[in-house]
Design a protein around this motif. Structure first.
Motif, short mmCIF file in Angstrom:
data_model
loop_
_atom_site.label_atom_id
_atom_site.label_comp_id
_atom_site.label_asym_id
_atom_site.label_seq_id
_atom_site.Cartn_x
_atom_site.Cartn_y
_atom_site.Cartn_z
N ALA A 18 6.50 4.37 -19.81
CA ALA A 18 6.85 5.30 -19.97
C ALA A 18 5.69 6.60 -20.47
O ALA A 18 5.65 7.44 -19.85
N ASN A 19 4.59 6.05 -21.28
CA ASN A 19 3.63 6.31 -21.00
C ASN A 19 3.02 7.37 -19.16
O ASN A 19 2.34 8.42 -18.87
N LEU A 20 3.11 6.13 -18.21
CA LEU A 20 2.14 5.95 -17.00
C LEU A 20 3.28 8.12 -16.71
O LEU A 20 2.50 8.84 -16.03
N ILE A 21 4.58 8.08 -16.31
CA ILE A 21 5.62 9.09 -16.42
C ILE A 21 5.30 10.15 -17.66
O ILE A 21 5.17 11.23 -16.55
N ARG A 22 4.38 9.95 -18.05
CA ARG A 22 4.32 10.93 -19.46
C ARG A 22 3.16 11.79 -19.02
O ARG A 22 2.18 12.75 -18.15
N SER A 23 2.56 10.67 -18.18
CA SER A 23 0.67 11.42 -18.01
C SER A 23 1.12 11.93 -16.55
O SER A 23 0.13 13.09 -16.25
N CYS A 24 1.73 11.56 -15.32
CA CYS A 24 1.48 12.31 -14.59
C CYS A 24 2.44 13.75 -14.34
O CYS A 24 2.62 14.23 -13.56
N GLU A 25 3.59 13.56 -15.07
CA GLU A 25 3.75 14.51 -15.17
C GLU A 25 3.90 16.15 -15.95
O GLU A 25 3.70 17.13 -15.09
N GLY A 26 2.76 15.25 -16.86
CA GLY A 26 2.16 16.24 -17.88
C GLY A 26 0.98 16.91 -16.58
O GLY A 26 0.49 18.52 -16.63
N THR A 65 7.52 2.74 -12.26
CA THR A 65 8.14 3.87 -13.35
C THR A 65 8.81 4.09 -11.45
O THR A 65 9.56 5.07 -11.47
N LEU A 66 8.69 3.55 -10.85
CA LEU A 66 10.27 3.59 -9.63
C LEU A 66 11.12 3.78 -9.50
O LEU A 66 12.27 4.42 -8.90
N ASP A 75 0.67 -1.22 0.04
CA ASP A 75 -0.31 0.23 0.13
C ASP A 75 0.95 1.00 0.26
O ASP A 75 0.36 2.02 -0.71
N TYR A 76 1.73 1.32 0.97
CA TYR A 76 2.53 1.99 0.94
C TYR A 76 3.92 2.46 -0.32
O TYR A 76 4.22 3.71 -0.93
N VAL A 77 3.96 1.64 -0.63
CA VAL A 77 4.84 1.70 -1.91
C VAL A 77 4.05 2.44 -3.19
O VAL A 77 4.88 2.99 -3.72
N GLN A 78 2.79 1.97 -3.07
CA GLN A 78 1.94 2.48 -4.72
C GLN A 78 1.94 4.44 -4.22
O GLN A 78 1.70 4.12 -5.09
N ALA A 79 1.81 4.35 -2.85
CA ALA A 79 1.85 5.45 -2.25
C ALA A 79 3.13 6.30 -2.70
O ALA A 79 3.47 7.42 -2.84
N ILE A 80 4.29 5.80 -2.69
CA ILE A 80 5.58 6.04 -2.82
C ILE A 80 5.45 6.31 -4.32
O ILE A 80 5.76 7.97 -4.64
N ALA A 81 4.98 6.09 -5.10
CA ALA A 81 5.00 5.94 -6.64
C ALA A 81 4.85 7.43 -6.90
O ALA A 81 4.70 7.78 -7.60
N ALA A 82 3.89 7.00 -6.36
CA ALA A 82 2.55 8.66 -6.46
C ALA A 82 3.63 9.90 -5.91
O ALA A 82 4.24 10.91 -6.83
N LYS A 83 3.69 10.01 -5.35
CA LYS A 83 4.79 11.30 -3.94
C LYS A 83 6.21 11.13 -5.40
O LYS A 83 6.41 12.78 -5.03
N GLN A 84 6.96 10.26 -6.15
CA GLN A 84 7.99 10.59 -6.60
C GLN A 84 7.38 11.76 -7.29
O GLN A 84 8.29 12.75 -8.28
N TYR A 85 5.99 12.44 -8.14
CA TYR A 85 5.82 13.71 -8.42
C TYR A 85 5.70 14.51 -7.94
O TYR A 85 5.75 14.82 -8.77
N LEU A 86 5.54 15.20 -7.39
CA LEU A 86 4.44 15.80 -6.66
C LEU A 86 5.37 16.50 -5.98
O LEU A 86 6.93 16.83 -5.13
N PRO A 87 5.24 18.00 -6.51
CA PRO A 87 6.35 19.43 -5.82
C PRO A 87 6.50 19.28 -4.14
O PRO A 87 7.41 19.61 -3.49
N THR A 88 5.61 19.39 -3.68
CA THR A 88 4.93 19.04 -2.52
C THR A 88 4.03 18.27 -1.70
O THR A 88 3.36 17.50 -2.85
#
Length: 326
Positions: free
Chosen positions: A313-321, A131-132, A20-33
């Motif tokens: 690669a597609n996930l990275i583009r989606s999250c960064e966009g 994407t980790l 559960d926390y691994v999935q949260a960390i995967a999202a967290k790596q895209y967030l400025p804060t």
């Protein structure tokens, strides 16, 4: 210009699966804060400032807590709808919400098919943990000698597990699965060399009762350990998927799940094709989907497949966009 706020969704249960926390960390790596942390079961009660949130992960225990607050601007990628809440998550109110935020990226093909049947623009995105490798970078000089067996065949209970917990013993007797502990032993004996097994460290993904903050630290240390491991063998998708992302050689032991029905196994649809697997049928037949015919050993371990890379690669583009949108 008003500063954009960001939310991180996760699971606030004290005793849980580190996945559960691994999935949260995967999202967290895209967030400025991270301005807000919110439990996935409490997204509907959020009343704070408007926030942007990447909505990946497992949904959910109580479908009455869906849909989320209008104060949350969501990006739906890597979403899994648990089979126990199919009806609740496809109520008219829920479907209307999904349509407002489509397309919906789904972690597995079963979730995508479910939403498509209800007229939602949905697609198989794969899991955001693919994407980790953005954050956990495998370097040869840091690779350890660890061979990690992480919850291998965890649904095949050992004798010790069954006799220690009467509920497990009764469950296996009722389902006529008592003798699966022998199958577990057979798989290890026939698929892995003695020296490989002797060197292996057996680890669980279930983490102890502690604080949410400490669970994130445990998950971070767990991912670092996976990143630097020599080899990994597991029956946990949120161990195998990060390993693919990081480039850590991994084999998925696919057995013991058949007793939970097709809906339970549907959470693997699409994802399981990314792995080098040892498959065990309900009848106990053992097969491999990779071309190594000797026992798995230090010098006889399959190279990871690469079919996941396009999805990553597609996930990275989606999250960064999504994060870079003004």
């Amino acid at each position: 210009m008003e500063k954009i706020k960001y939310g991180l969704m996760g699971c606030s249960r004290k005793q849980t699966n580190v996945g559960d926390y691994v999935q949260a960390i995967a999202a967290k790596q895209y967030l400025p804060t991270v301005d807000v942390y919110r439990d996935r079961e409490e997204l509907n009660t959020y009343k704070g400032e408007d926030i942007k949130m990447i909505m990946n992960g497992w949904y959910m225990h109580n479908a009455d807590n869906w849909p989320p607050s209008k104060s949350i601007d969501p990006l739906f990628v890597s979403m899994h709808i648990n089979s126990s809440v199919y009806d609740g998550m496809t109520r008219p109110e829920s479907i209307n919400y999904f349509k407002q935020h489509q397309p919906i990226g789904c972690r597995d093909k079963a979730t995508a098919n479910l939403l498509q049947k209800h007229g939602v623009d949905a697609y198989f995105s794969g899991c955001l943990t693919l994407t980790l490798g953005k954050t956990y970078i495998r370097k040869e000089e840091n690779v350890t000698d660890e061979i990690l067996f992480i919850d291998p065949l965890f649904h095949y209970f050992t004798l010790g597990e069954m006799f220690k917990t009467p509920q497990k013993l009764l469950s296996r007797l009722k389902r006529r699965r008592f003798f699966e502990f022998k199958l577990r032993e057979k798989i290890f004996k026939t698929q892995f060399s003695k020296n490989f097994l002797k060197k292996a460290k057996f680890v669980t993904q279930i983490i102890p009762e502690t604080t949410v903050e400490n669970n994130f630290q445990i998950a971070d240390e767990y991912l670092q350990r996976l990143c630097n491991a020599k080899f990994v063998v597991t029956s946990r998708i949120h161990c195998a998927l990060p390993c693919l992302a990081m480039g850590t050689p991994v084999i998925f032991l696919n057995g013991g799940f058949e007793g939970f029905g097709d809906r339970f196994n549907s959470r693997f649809e699409g994802l399981i094709d990314f792995f080098n697997r040892i498959d065990i049928s309900k009848e106990g037949k053992i097969t491999r989907n990779f071309n190594l015919h000797e026992k798995i050993d230090f010098k006889n371990f399959p190279k990871n497949k690469e079919t996941h890379k396009e999805y990553a690669a597609n996930l990275i583009r989606s999250c960064e966009g999504f994060i870079n949108e003004k």
